[in-house]
Design a protein around this motif. Structure first.
Motif, short mmCIF file in Angstrom:
data_model
loop_
_atom_site.label_atom_id
_atom_site.label_comp_id
_atom_site.label_asym_id
_atom_site.label_seq_id
_atom_site.Cartn_x
_atom_site.Cartn_y
_atom_site.Cartn_z
N THR A 69 0.83 -1.20 0.00
CA THR A 69 0.00 0.00 0.00
C THR A 69 0.87 1.25 0.00
O THR A 69 0.62 2.19 -0.75
CB THR A 69 -0.95 -0.01 1.21
OG1 THR A 69 -1.84 -1.11 1.07
CG2 THR A 69 -1.74 1.28 1.30
N ALA A 73 -0.18 2.58 -3.58
CA ALA A 73 -1.49 3.24 -3.49
C ALA A 73 -1.36 4.75 -3.62
O ALA A 73 -0.26 5.31 -3.62
CB ALA A 73 -2.16 2.88 -2.17
N ARG A 74 -2.52 5.38 -3.72
CA ARG A 74 -2.58 6.83 -3.71
C ARG A 74 -3.10 7.24 -2.35
O ARG A 74 -2.96 6.50 -1.40
CB ARG A 74 -3.50 7.31 -4.82
CG ARG A 74 -3.03 6.87 -6.19
CD ARG A 74 -3.93 7.41 -7.29
NE ARG A 74 -5.34 7.19 -7.05
CZ ARG A 74 -6.09 6.32 -7.71
NH1 ARG A 74 -5.56 5.58 -8.63
NH2 ARG A 74 -7.36 6.20 -7.45
N ALA A 75 -3.64 8.38 -2.23
CA ALA A 75 -4.23 8.90 -0.99
C ALA A 75 -3.19 8.96 0.12
O ALA A 75 -2.08 8.46 0.00
CB ALA A 75 -5.46 8.12 -0.57
N ASP A 96 -7.11 0.41 0.96
CA ASP A 96 -6.49 1.63 0.42
C ASP A 96 -7.35 2.18 -0.71
O ASP A 96 -8.33 1.58 -1.10
CB ASP A 96 -5.05 1.38 -0.03
CG ASP A 96 -4.93 0.40 -1.18
OD1 ASP A 96 -5.68 0.54 -2.17
OD2 ASP A 96 -4.07 -0.49 -1.12
N ARG A 97 -6.96 3.32 -1.23
CA ARG A 97 -7.74 3.99 -2.27
C ARG A 97 -7.18 3.78 -3.67
O ARG A 97 -7.48 4.55 -4.57
CB ARG A 97 -7.85 5.48 -1.95
CG ARG A 97 -8.68 5.72 -0.72
CD ARG A 97 -9.08 7.18 -0.63
NE ARG A 97 -10.06 7.36 0.42
CZ ARG A 97 -11.38 7.30 0.24
NH1 ARG A 97 -11.87 7.05 -0.94
NH2 ARG A 97 -12.19 7.47 1.25
N SER A 98 -6.40 2.75 -3.86
CA SER A 98 -5.91 2.43 -5.19
C SER A 98 -6.83 1.38 -5.82
O SER A 98 -7.17 0.39 -5.18
CB SER A 98 -4.48 1.87 -5.13
OG SER A 98 -4.11 1.35 -6.39
N CYS A 99 -7.19 1.60 -7.05
CA CYS A 99 -8.03 0.62 -7.76
C CYS A 99 -7.19 -0.45 -8.47
O CYS A 99 -7.74 -1.36 -9.08
CB CYS A 99 -8.94 1.32 -8.76
SG CYS A 99 -10.22 2.30 -7.93
N TRP A 134 -13.87 2.99 -5.17
CA TRP A 134 -12.83 3.97 -4.83
C TRP A 134 -11.50 3.34 -4.40
O TRP A 134 -10.56 4.05 -4.06
CB TRP A 134 -13.34 4.86 -3.69
CG TRP A 134 -13.97 4.05 -2.58
CD1 TRP A 134 -15.31 3.81 -2.42
CD2 TRP A 134 -13.32 3.35 -1.53
NE1 TRP A 134 -15.51 3.00 -1.33
CE2 TRP A 134 -14.30 2.71 -0.76
CE3 TRP A 134 -11.98 3.21 -1.16
CZ2 TRP A 134 -14.00 1.93 0.35
CZ3 TRP A 134 -11.69 2.43 -0.04
CH2 TRP A 134 -12.70 1.82 0.70
N GLY A 135 -11.38 2.03 -4.39
CA GLY A 135 -10.14 1.38 -3.95
C GLY A 135 -10.33 -0.10 -3.77
O GLY A 135 -11.08 -0.74 -4.51
N LYS A 136 -9.70 -0.67 -2.74
CA LYS A 136 -9.79 -2.12 -2.52
C LYS A 136 -9.42 -2.47 -1.08
O LYS A 136 -8.82 -1.69 -0.36
CB LYS A 136 -8.85 -2.85 -3.46
CG LYS A 136 -7.38 -2.61 -3.12
CD LYS A 136 -6.47 -3.31 -4.09
CE LYS A 136 -5.04 -2.88 -3.94
NZ LYS A 136 -4.76 -1.49 -4.10
N ARG A 137 -9.79 -3.69 -0.72
CA ARG A 137 -9.37 -4.31 0.54
C ARG A 137 -8.63 -5.58 0.15
O ARG A 137 -9.16 -6.43 -0.55
CB ARG A 137 -10.59 -4.65 1.40
CG ARG A 137 -10.26 -5.49 2.61
CD ARG A 137 -11.46 -5.78 3.51
NE ARG A 137 -12.69 -5.96 2.76
CZ ARG A 137 -13.89 -5.54 3.18
NH1 ARG A 137 -14.03 -4.93 4.33
NH2 ARG A 137 -14.97 -5.75 2.45
#
Length: 168
Positions: A69, A73-75, A96-99, A134-137
């Protein structure tokens, strides 16, 4: 002391969903310094739940997922969660907010990076991801003493788009 939050109870630092599964969750900055914080969160939860046999594997798994992450990731933040989903089973996750979805890569012998998910795959009973708009787990299940769950019983997130990637 017990408080209420939208379908959950707070008991001490534990967030207990309506189905009585224990959960600890914390939002951390998306930075390298958060990786050892995530490890401590997981270790403290497992020791509190009297699951010391899962600590080493869970620390490795959450370290790899949090590091991914931080790197990809972003955010500005990520959420680390630890669920006790059975007497001898936990699920650790990073949101996180990465797709960009995780990919289990075949890292070459000379490659410095790309082995994180292979480590997660090696020490977890099962891992996968849940994509969100908006992202993933990204999550992994760990079972004490290497025991598998009963045939046909693999606890999953209650989402229609969960993606288990491995099962042993």
């Amino acid at each position: 002391m017990t408080d209420q939050i939208a379908g959950h109870r707070i008991v001490g630092r534990d967030l207990v969903p309506a189905d009585d599964l224990l959960m600890i969750s914390e939002v951390l900055p998306r930075e390298t310094e958060s990786v050892p914080v995530a490890r401590r969160l997981v270790r403290d939860a497992l020791l509190r739940w009297q699951l010391p046999g899962l600590v080493e594997a869970a620390e490795l798994v959450i370290s790899e997922m949090a590091a991914n992450t931080v790197n990809h990731a972003r955010a500005d933040c990520m959420r680390v969660t630890v669920y006790r989903v059975g007497d001898d089973r936990v699920r650790v996750a990073v949101i996180d907010r990465s797709c960009a979805m995780p990919v289990l890569a075949d890292a070459g012998d000379d490659t410095e990076h790309g082995r994180g998910l292979a480590l997660v795959d090696a020490v977890s009973q099962q891992w996968g991801y849940d994509p969100f708009r908006w992202g993933k787990r990204v999550w992994a299940d760990l079972v004490a003493d290497g025991e598998d769950s009963p045939e046909g019983h693999v606890p999953m997130y209650n989402t229609p788009c969960g993606r288990p990637l491995t099962s042993r």
